[in-house]
Design an enzyme around this catalytic site. Structure first.
Site, mmCIF file in Angstrom:
data_model
loop_
_atom_site.group_PDB
_atom_site.id
_atom_site.type_symbol
_atom_site.label_atom_id
_atom_site.label_comp_id
_atom_site.label_asym_id
_atom_site.label_seq_id
_atom_site.Cartn_x
_atom_site.Cartn_y
_atom_site.Cartn_z
ATOM 1 N N THR A 72 0.827 -1.202 0.000
ATOM 2 C CA THR A 72 0.000 0.000 0.000
ATOM 3 C C THR A 72 0.865 1.258 0.000
ATOM 4 O OG1 THR A 72 -1.757 -1.177 1.168
ATOM 5 C CG2 THR A 72 -1.816 1.225 1.272
ATOM 6 N N ASN A 152 -5.431 -9.386 -8.059
ATOM 7 C CA ASN A 152 -5.518 -10.133 -6.804
ATOM 8 C C ASN A 152 -6.810 -10.938 -6.672
ATOM 9 O OD1 ASN A 152 -6.080 -7.160 -6.669
ATOM 10 N ND2 ASN A 152 -7.147 -7.771 -4.806
ATOM 11 N N GLN A 180 0.968 -9.079 -6.308
ATOM 12 C CA GLN A 180 0.524 -10.473 -6.420
ATOM 13 C C GLN A 180 1.431 -11.312 -7.312
ATOM 14 O OE1 GLN A 180 -1.539 -12.190 -4.775
ATOM 15 N NE2 GLN A 180 -2.699 -10.597 -3.720
ATOM 16 N N SER A 200 5.291 -6.469 -2.003
ATOM 17 C CA SER A 200 4.982 -6.656 -0.592
ATOM 18 C C SER A 200 5.401 -8.058 -0.158
ATOM 19 C CB SER A 200 3.476 -6.473 -0.365
ATOM 20 O OG SER A 200 3.166 -6.719 0.987
ATOM 21 N N THR A 238 13.496 4.775 10.390
ATOM 22 C CA THR A 238 14.408 3.694 10.757
ATOM 23 C C THR A 238 13.997 2.411 10.053
ATOM 24 O OG1 THR A 238 14.772 4.713 12.888
ATOM 25 C CG2 THR A 238 15.310 2.373 12.716
ATOM 26 N N CYS A 326 -9.834 -6.657 1.512
ATOM 27 C CA CYS A 326 -9.981 -5.259 1.923
ATOM 28 C C CYS A 326 -11.403 -4.768 1.744
ATOM 29 C CB CYS A 326 -9.053 -4.376 1.112
ATOM 30 S SG CYS A 326 -7.431 -5.089 0.946
#
Ligand code: PLP
Length: 385
Positions: A72, A152, A180, A200, A238, A326
């Protein structure tokens, strides 16, 4: 009770090998990758080695990889970042009707907040983007095309190489949401001609909360998150060292096993779909028949509501979903199936089964024993029949 997880497109369980390489970075090697002392340098080295694995896997160099908090953020960074950096060139972008919300919503945001115009290209009945419409919608002020690699919900793979040619010919950046596809399909950003690409870790058996954006050298993009000088000033914050280490390992294994896993998943999904077809009438496979992710089966069970199927499968320990995690719970028809013009009476009974390497033929056979009786029972009760 048996538990069969068939929702890998929502998230995939972390591999043991991935867990094992991450653990030391929570305990012994806890340094900040920006610190100059040895503890920091150990963390830095681990981060850079992961960056290299990921860069190699997609055919690029590690300087072009920026770590983010997930897919995202990578999508938001690409779309808002390119929009902000190229305002003087134009305020028009092109995307598709079947993107993930992580692309659709940033597009809506720049429309509402930055005065952009967004053209959303439709798809055919298999979910493939209309290239003529895409090319025809290019304007002088178009700065970006954003198209997903693989969908997806239905698994359809887009003709990225052709889209890249169109983008390049017109001097427009191409962003690809490949969340995906990573670990399931070969991705070479150079050969394909991609300028920005989102990834991701948790969709390929890595940890949640870590992802990356590939940014081709020379692409004008405004940093999305401001602060310290991390990631060559492109993404402050970080670094999530254990996450990055796990992400690298997940990519390494998935890339090594790609062909083997693909073959295994094709076999499982074929066995599953054929088995269901033998037992049940009025089943429809959504998505492209061949050009698709081998782990994804989106099936419409006519005359039933998807939500009631999910709940009944759950009682048997079978975990699947209606479309996207989602948007589920909303009871609205999937925007992807709507764009594919699947009639509402068929799309309402759609279930996405997404398999993973750890699923077995035994899992499939358990599902084939449990699912048909559930469907038959619900159909008998259905007022739609
Ligand atoms: C899951 C997913 C995302 C979001 O990734 P997160 O890491 O969960 O934020 C974006 N695009 C697609 C296509 C996805 O499947």
């Amino acid at each position: 009770m048996k538990q069969i997880y068939l929702d890998h497109n929502a998230t995939a369980p972390v591999r043991k090998e991935v867990m094992d390489v991450m653990m030391p970075y929570f305990t012994d090697e806890y340094g900040n990758a920006s610190s100059v002392h040895s503890k920091g340098q150990a963390a830095y080295k681990a981060v850079e080695s992961s960056r290299e694995i990921i860069a190699n896997a997609i055919g690029t160099e590690s300087v072009d990889i920026v770590f983010t908090s997930g897919g995202t953020e990578a999508d938001n960074f690409a779309i808002k970042g390119v929009a902000l950096a190229n305002l003087q060139k134009g305020r028009h972008i092109i995307t598709t009707e079947i993107e993930h919300l992580a692309v659709l919503e940033p597009c809506r945001f720049i429309e509402e907040e930055l005065g952009f115009e967004v053209t959303r290209i439709g798809v055919d009945k298999y979910g493939v983007v209309d290239l003529n419409k895409l090319e025809g919608s290019i304007r002088k002020d178009t700065i970006l095309i954003s198209v997903m690699f693989a969908n997806n919900e239905v698994g359809t793979i887009q003709p990225i190489k052709e889209i890249a040619k169109i983008a390049k010919k017109n001097g427009i950046y191409l962003h690809v949401d490949a969340v995906q596809a990573l670990g399931k399909e070969l991705i070479n950003v150079d050969e394909l001609g991609i300028d920005l690409c989102s990834f991701s870790a948790h969709k390929l058996h890595g940890p949640k909360g870590i992802g990356a954006l590939f940014i081709r050298k020379g692409v004008k993009i405004t940093p999305f998150q401001n602060g310290g000088h991390h990631e060559r000033k492109r993404r402050a914050g970080t670094l999530n060292v254990p996450g990055i280490v796990g992400f690298g390992k997940a990519v390494e294994i998935a890339t090594l096993d790609l062909q083997k896993t693909d073959k295994h998943l094709k076999k499982l999904t074929k066995r599953f779909f054929n088995g269901l077809q033998k037992e049940l009438k009025e089943l429809y496979l959504n998505g492209h028949p061949e050009n698709r992710l081998s782990n994804t089966l989106n099936i419409s069970f006519r005359y039933i509501e998807g939500e009631s199927l999910i709940l009944n499968f759950d009682l048997k320990g079978i975990y699947a979903s209606t479309g996207s995690a989602c948007t589920s719970g909303s009871l609205e028809p999937s925007h992807v199936l709507t764009a594919m013009k699947v009639p509402p009476d068929i799309s309402q009974g759609s279930i996405r089964f997404s398999f993973g390497y750890e699923n077995t033929e035994k899992d499939v056979d358990y599902c084939l024993a449990e699912i048909p009786p559930i469907v038959k029972r619900l159909r008998e009760m259905s007022p739609l029949c």
